[in-house]
Design an enzyme around this catalytic site. Structure first.
Site, PDB file in Angstrom:
ATOM      1  N   TYR B 360      -3.711  -4.743   1.260  1.00 55.24           N
ATOM      2  CA  TYR B 360      -3.960  -3.312   1.603  1.00 55.24           C
ATOM      3  C   TYR B 360      -4.433  -2.617   0.199  1.00 55.24           C
ATOM      4  CZ  TYR B 360      -1.609  -4.281   5.759  1.00 55.24           C
ATOM      5  OH  TYR B 360      -1.364  -5.160   7.050  1.00 55.24           O
ATOM      6  N   ASP B 362      -3.758   1.129  -0.292  1.00 53.23           N
ATOM      7  CA  ASP B 362      -3.336   2.087   0.385  1.00 53.23           C
ATOM      8  C   ASP B 362      -3.663   3.524   0.128  1.00 53.23           C
ATOM      9  OD1 ASP B 362      -1.511   0.388   2.250  1.00 53.23           O
ATOM     10  OD2 ASP B 362      -0.107   0.204   0.533  1.00 53.23           O
ATOM     11  N   ALA B 363      -3.992   3.840  -0.990  1.00 54.86           N
ATOM     12  CA  ALA B 363      -4.612   5.196  -1.261  1.00 54.86           C
ATOM     13  C   ALA B 363      -5.967   5.322  -0.866  1.00 54.86           C
ATOM     14  CB  ALA B 363      -4.531   5.391  -2.724  1.00 54.86           C
ATOM     15  N   GLY B 364      -6.705   4.324  -1.295  1.00 51.67           N
ATOM     16  CA  GLY B 364      -8.183   4.530  -0.864  1.00 51.67           C
ATOM     17  C   GLY B 364      -8.435   4.185   0.523  1.00 51.67           C
ATOM     18  N   VAL B 447       3.364   3.980   4.780  1.00 55.47           N
ATOM     19  CA  VAL B 447       1.892   3.272   5.439  1.00 55.47           C
ATOM     20  C   VAL B 447       2.463   2.433   6.441  1.00 55.47           C
ATOM     21  CG1 VAL B 447      -0.082   2.245   4.703  1.00 55.47           C
ATOM     22  CG2 VAL B 447       1.323   3.719   2.965  1.00 55.47           C
ATOM     23  N   TYR B 450       5.613   0.151   5.825  1.00 59.66           N
ATOM     24  CA  TYR B 450       6.235   0.390   4.417  1.00 59.66           C
ATOM     25  C   TYR B 450       6.601   1.805   4.160  1.00 59.66           C
ATOM     26  CZ  TYR B 450       7.265  -3.771   1.385  1.00 59.66           C
ATOM     27  OH  TYR B 450       7.916  -4.722   0.877  1.00 59.66           O
ATOM     28  N   MET B 517      -3.430  11.545 -20.735  1.00 55.15           N
ATOM     29  CA  MET B 517      -2.589  11.894 -21.894  1.00 55.15           C
ATOM     30  C   MET B 517      -3.494  12.855 -22.763  1.00 55.15           C
ATOM     31  SD  MET B 517       0.106  10.467 -20.839  1.00 55.15           S
ATOM     32  CE  MET B 517       1.067  10.691 -22.208  1.00 55.15           C
ATOM     33  N   ILE B 659      -8.507  10.399 -24.196  1.00 53.31           N
ATOM     34  CA  ILE B 659      -8.415   9.084 -23.473  1.00 53.31           C
ATOM     35  C   ILE B 659      -7.505   9.246 -22.370  1.00 53.31           C
ATOM     36  CG2 ILE B 659      -8.895   7.607 -25.468  1.00 53.31           C
ATOM     37  CD1 ILE B 659      -6.168   7.391 -26.009  1.00 53.31           C
ATOM     38  N   HIS B 669       7.361  -9.699  -3.810  1.00 54.63           N
ATOM     39  CA  HIS B 669       8.364  -9.560  -3.075  1.00 54.63           C
ATOM     40  C   HIS B 669       8.458 -11.102  -2.088  1.00 54.63           C
ATOM     41  CE1 HIS B 669      10.346  -6.764   0.336  1.00 54.63           C
ATOM     42  NE2 HIS B 669      11.088  -8.138   0.280  1.00 54.63           N
TER      43      HIS B 669
END
Lengths: 719, 719
Positions: B360, B362-364, B447, B450, B517, B659, B669
């Site tokens: 997975y 998960d964000a995209g 998700v 999880y 940053m 940058i 896990h």
């Protein structure tokens, strides 16, 4: 030794007038009545508000557990036995008592003991020196029998408080020392000195206890550590107080200014900038009282956990007989027989004359517990904390009380024990979350400049976290540089320029824990579960690789010596060889490492030989009552002949045995300006985590917080 | 798509009657009036008790900062522009809106913007598909101008909630699917299915969005995840809903029992063992209110810190414009322009047919923010928390509100900000300690099975901690084994037997943060301060070795690609190239790693190609507005052509430039029985720590806690 003049000196040397008023509160000198407190004995049941420090009359302490520390009465008995013991009896004033503590009964005896049983024979173990000869003695307090135990071949016992307090004072009667100080432009009345253990480098003169004294100007600040009289080192005989050698390589190095060095609230509150506003009051509140009980002063019960806790002059906190109730069955299960900080190793990284020897072993040289000062209520520990005292012994064997040395409190930081919401994918109305509440046992040792905060944290899910936080004050080096541009390129300062004329020298901290694991009893083994890349056979899978776990049981000590590596991931299981879960997994606990550091010194460098217990992060040894101190029983001026590394290299069998787990937590500290003049806390930790120890999630049953159960609070009247 | 029948199905499938009552509360389906709440707008000043969830009428939201997310009104405007945009206008029903969010103004514009200035042009960026063709469009909300932006060569946009909700339902109309389920002995009314992204393995049919559906029996438990219909995989066309292929390799594998799987309090409270007692109530209390302010919904100020916070459908929490007031000067200093979770990578370690593709992102693929459910007051966040909502968009472009998606609270856990006591060696009466209070911004994404808890923690000493905690429910595998002794030796289960017929499959979690940053502004460089063993010259010192720090400035991207190694210790500094401290140290922040894990997969394995942003723990890239998503803009079925690794391997110059720092936090896990049927939280973190950023300890001024300032609390009436 003259305490009143020492006090007078310290008063001048530190320029704080508070001292005269309060100096006796933190450390009861034998010259004062140490136990003058008249406050009544309090039994702290959970319904008692324990926000107040425990104030107990230790004269009335009763021994109720085989591991209870020596009481004041027992110390006095042991002392009288020692003073009348031949040869000591012929010249009692020639006897120095370096430690006097409980000689714990054999593990088998303690494990089989049950409340209500009569207590096993009470014995004390004394480490003494008589006419420069060391003795380790076991003393039966009822039969008064004294048995001599083996004495290490090299090294000396932990310094006494009297050693540490008198040594810095000794050079003041030396003309050359006075001349040197004056030549450096410092008034004698402003001088404060520290006793610095000098380690061992082959050249140490044999047969005498030596120490190095370095000094500071306390003029204009309570933080004299920031004002070193750089390069001045006095080599002193700790017993004769003879000045063996004075070295001053510091000519031309100015004493750093006292500007911005004082950190005390009494000073800072008066010049706080207008734009700095403290957060609104926030507090951990549990007005219905804590959920833990402390019985007979040492036996703690909380959320299924039970253990024995006590203060120790060398180790600080000792946790014993740790067990937890299995939520499935209601039966108690063993986890750990005994756990404590066995040794520290703090090498500084400057090889020059006034610095190379700074490779402290704080437990064995200075006494990690002896340096643990009273905790500050509301600030070192939250408002809901309960406090325990320690009872220690002076060099002439008299007991004294270190108040509020340990605190116990329930911790809730807003974290989550477990949670699950169903997401839009299923859109089921499930939102289950449970707050995370833990129990913390804390001490803080101030070894001169540095402060170590040691937390034992117990979670309801069976996890135990050992956390060490560093704060306090850096040991800094004087320099003529006031700006980095003045430093010739290629010149090594061995650290960071923190302020004009002040260098924070690079150093490491290693804290080695001895954890005598008894997972479901003593029949344990150690397995390394290695996670390695496994290639798939061609055509087996669209994947070409996966991560495979392979279990390797360590048969001998060397197979259990672990150097951690991110790209060689492993789990480390201490498991029971006789017990499995319902579906057949061995019941175990695993060591879970967090951020740590490894010693980078040459293994044959003398300090690393003495600190060889840091050569690995994890070691396993078979249980041996005499192998408790990772750096050896006598660490002072030791040669590394009696360390964990020496024991473990015998490579004894450790499979299906009563085994001891050793873990070293490390820090590399490259100082930065934020560490000046006192350091914001930096911490790291490691965990002991149940791994197939329970049949399932042991905190499934935890109820959620509900508004109706929470306290009703109002801002204080003065807010 | 038929929502009511979907609801009916889910109702049956989960057997919870709460569902019918509450299903609409967590996710406002377009078919309901999403914004029916009438509660008045509340401005949360620090004097307001923020214990209650923020209840705001988003219809009245006002844009007051260039980075404020799109309001409901703005979303509606953007939608109408899109619907009338050619070619979409010819068949609006063929348009799918995968995301619609603020197109942030250029960084230079935002950095120079000051409160009171007029706002830069408000633009939206839409990711859409129209007749199977993807479009990325920038929409000017005032001029209504639409600009087409470049579209990635491979992959598809993040799935819509409608994709995820409809796909599991699609196979139910397929005869073969029904036959298979029935053959496995499961009633159709008990079946619950999940949509599982299938990654890319070269063989994926081109030109269509595919997904794999796997199913569970929800009979007798709300925790259907523990009852897999193992081996059954349906390959589905997400757009046509055509069942492309049904694979069932699970014959003979029983469905695990529902016993002990339900974790909901409503169920567990009725069978809690007598020996289990919850801790007494404990609470974080600050009755005089929090010390932070949230202005105009997004601008947070606390203890010198200020930043902009918002909810994002893909990233979850976005922190922007982070600065802190220098306690020395009172002036504000920049630290970070923007920080968020850029991508996740969760490869499972089972190469077999029904599991190999579970890798997975998960964000995209799913939307880390889209899956972030309302936090549970008093349990996900403490009583003193303040809550923020998110405003997201459905597939047809309608806005909806995700309530209480983010919480903000001040945290006090009993820890210590800094301390020092003088010890018996000096016996000065100094006992200074300060309590540690921090500010936490939290979200939790579920998700499917999880749960990820993401904390941004801000300390008064300038340290920022990014913490990720894992909880929720394992993705488990059915097996015929009920005991480990049944497993033939040498056979790989790819995990741990957690319960009869249930295997917890080994997997990794990687969470990659993008941290733009700007330490004292954009002119930054990246230095690796390497700590290496230095041998002393013979005769130079009694020491043979010490640890030396050497500073290496990375000139290009490849010099800044870091694989962490315990025995190659380094510090990692992002520092300003124009600014130094008084004594000449460059002002900087360092990345401090704690426990983490590295991907062990073959770098050329298709999933690792797509997850190549995990090949290093640290990367530095020159700022590039289009390089925000470490796995690429289009991650679904992507081929790894557009990842951080691809960008950084161009090896661009990064010295004295604006940058971006990328850090990947990893977890291996290996499940254990304690993770069944729901996992106790496991967490790790990393820090951004000031290093010579301040002239000295920035919290020297903190006052100690005093009893008179703390709240007055009583146990609740019902206690």
């Amino acid at each position: 030794m003259d305490y009143s003049s020492l006090k007078r000196f310290l008063l001048l040397a530190t320029g704080t007038f508070l001292l005269l008023l309060f100096a006796h509160f933190s450390f009861h000198l034998p010259s004062n009545p140490p136990f003058s407190r008249s406050s009544p004995f309090l039994f702290h049941s959970p319904s008692v508000n324990t926000a107040k420090p425990a104030s107990r009359n230790h004269e009335t302490d009763i021994v109720s557990h085989p591991l209870d520390p020596l009481t004041i009465q027992e110390i006095n008995i042991a002392r009288s036995i020692l003073l009348s013991y031949s040869p000591f009896s012929s010249s009692p004033s020639s006897l120095t008592i370096h430690s006097l503590s409980l000689d714990e009964p054999d593990k088998s005896v303690v494990r089989s003991w049950k409340p209500g049983n009569s207590l096993p024979a009470r014995k004390a173990v004394a480490v003494t020196r008589y006419k420069d000869k060391p003795y380790v003695l076991s003393i039966d307090l009822s039969t008064k029998e004294v048995v001599q135990l083996p004495v290490p071949d090299s090294g000396y016992p932990t310094m006494t408080i009297e050693d540490m307090m008198s040594a810095p004072w000794a050079p003041f009667s030396d003309k050359a020392f006075n001349a040197t100080i004056t030549a450096r432009g410092v008034r004698m009345s402003d001088v404060a000195c520290l006793p610095i253990s000098l380690g061992w480098y082959g050249q140490t003169e044999e047969g005498r206890r030596l120490i190095k004294i370095q000094c500071y100007s306390a003029e204009g600040t309570a933080n004299f550590y920031m004002r070193p009289i750089e390069g001045l080192t006095v080599l002193l005989d700790m017993d004769t107080k003879e000045v063996v050698e004075i070295t001053d390589k510091g000519n031309g190095i100015p004493i750093p200014s006292s500007t911005n060095t004082d950190y005390r609230y009494a000073v800072t509150k008066n010049n706080r900038a207008a734009w700095l506003k403290a957060p609104n009051p926030i507090s951990l509140e549990q007005p219905s009282g804590p959920s833990f009980t402390v019985s007979e002063g040492h036996q703690v019960k909380w959320a299924g956990w039970d253990f024995h806790i006590k203060a120790d002059a060398r180790a600080g906190i000792i946790i014993s007989g740790l067990g937890i109730i299995d939520p499935e069955t209601g039966t108690r299960r063993e986890v750990m027989y005994k756990g404590f900080v066995s040794e520290l190793f703090v090498p500084y990284m400057d090889p020059t004359n006034a610095w190379y020897f700074k490779t402290y072993m704080d437990a064995g040289e200075y006494g990690f517990g002896l340096q643990a000062m009273p905790l500050v209520p509301l600030n070192d520990c939250p408002r809901n904390a309960y406090y325990l005292d320690g009872v220690f012994v002076t060099a002439d064997g008299k007991p004294y009380v270190r108040e509020n040395m340990i605190c116990l409190f329930e911790k809730y930081s807003g974290d989550i024990a477990w949670r699950h919401s169903e997401c839009p994918i299923t859109d089921m109305e499930i939102k289950e979350a449970r707050p995370k509440v833990t129990l913390v046992a804390r001490m803080s040792a101030s070894v001169a400049n540095y402060d170590y905060i040691v937390d034992w944290e117990f979670q309801t899910d069976g996890l135990i976290r050992m956390k060490v936080a560093l704060s306090g004050i850096l040991m800094v080096k004087g320099t003529s540089y006031t700006h980095t541009k003045d430093v010739p390129s290629g010149e090594d300062m061995y650290g960071t320029l923190l302020s004009e004329n002040v260098i924070g020298v690079i150093h490491d901290h290693f804290i080695t824990f001895r954890l005598d694991m008894d997972v479901d009893g003593p029949a344990n083994s150690f397995a390394r579960v290695k996670l390695t890349r496994q290639a798939t056979a061609s055509g087996e899978s669209p994947r070409t690789s996966f991560l495979k776990a392979t279990r390797h049981v360590a048969a001998t000590e060397k197979e259990a010596q672990v150097k951690l590596a991110l790209y060689k991931p492993e789990e480390f299981h201490v498991y029971n060889t006789e017990k499995t879960t319902r579906v057949g997994n061995p019941t175990g606990y695993k060591v879970v490492s967090a951020g740590t550091a490894a010693s980078m010194l040459d293994p044959n460098d003398p300090p690393q030989l003495r600190g060889a217990f840091t050569n690995n992060q994890i070691w396993i040894t078979p249980y041996n009552k005499s192998e408790e101190w990772a750096g050896g029983l006598f660490v002072y001026q030791s040669k590394g002949e009696d360390t964990l590394s020496v024991w473990a290299d015998r490579n004894r069998p450790i499979e299906n045995k009563d085994i001891v787990l050793w873990y070293t937590l490390g820090f590399h500290h490259v100082p930065c300006q934020e560490d000046f003049p006192i350091m914001p806390t930096v911490s790291s930790s490691f965990d002991l985590k149940p791994v197939n120890f329970f049949e399932k999630n042991p905190v499934l049953w935890l109820p959620p917080n509900q508004e109706k159960d929470l306290p009703v609070c109002t801002a204080t009247a003065t807010a």
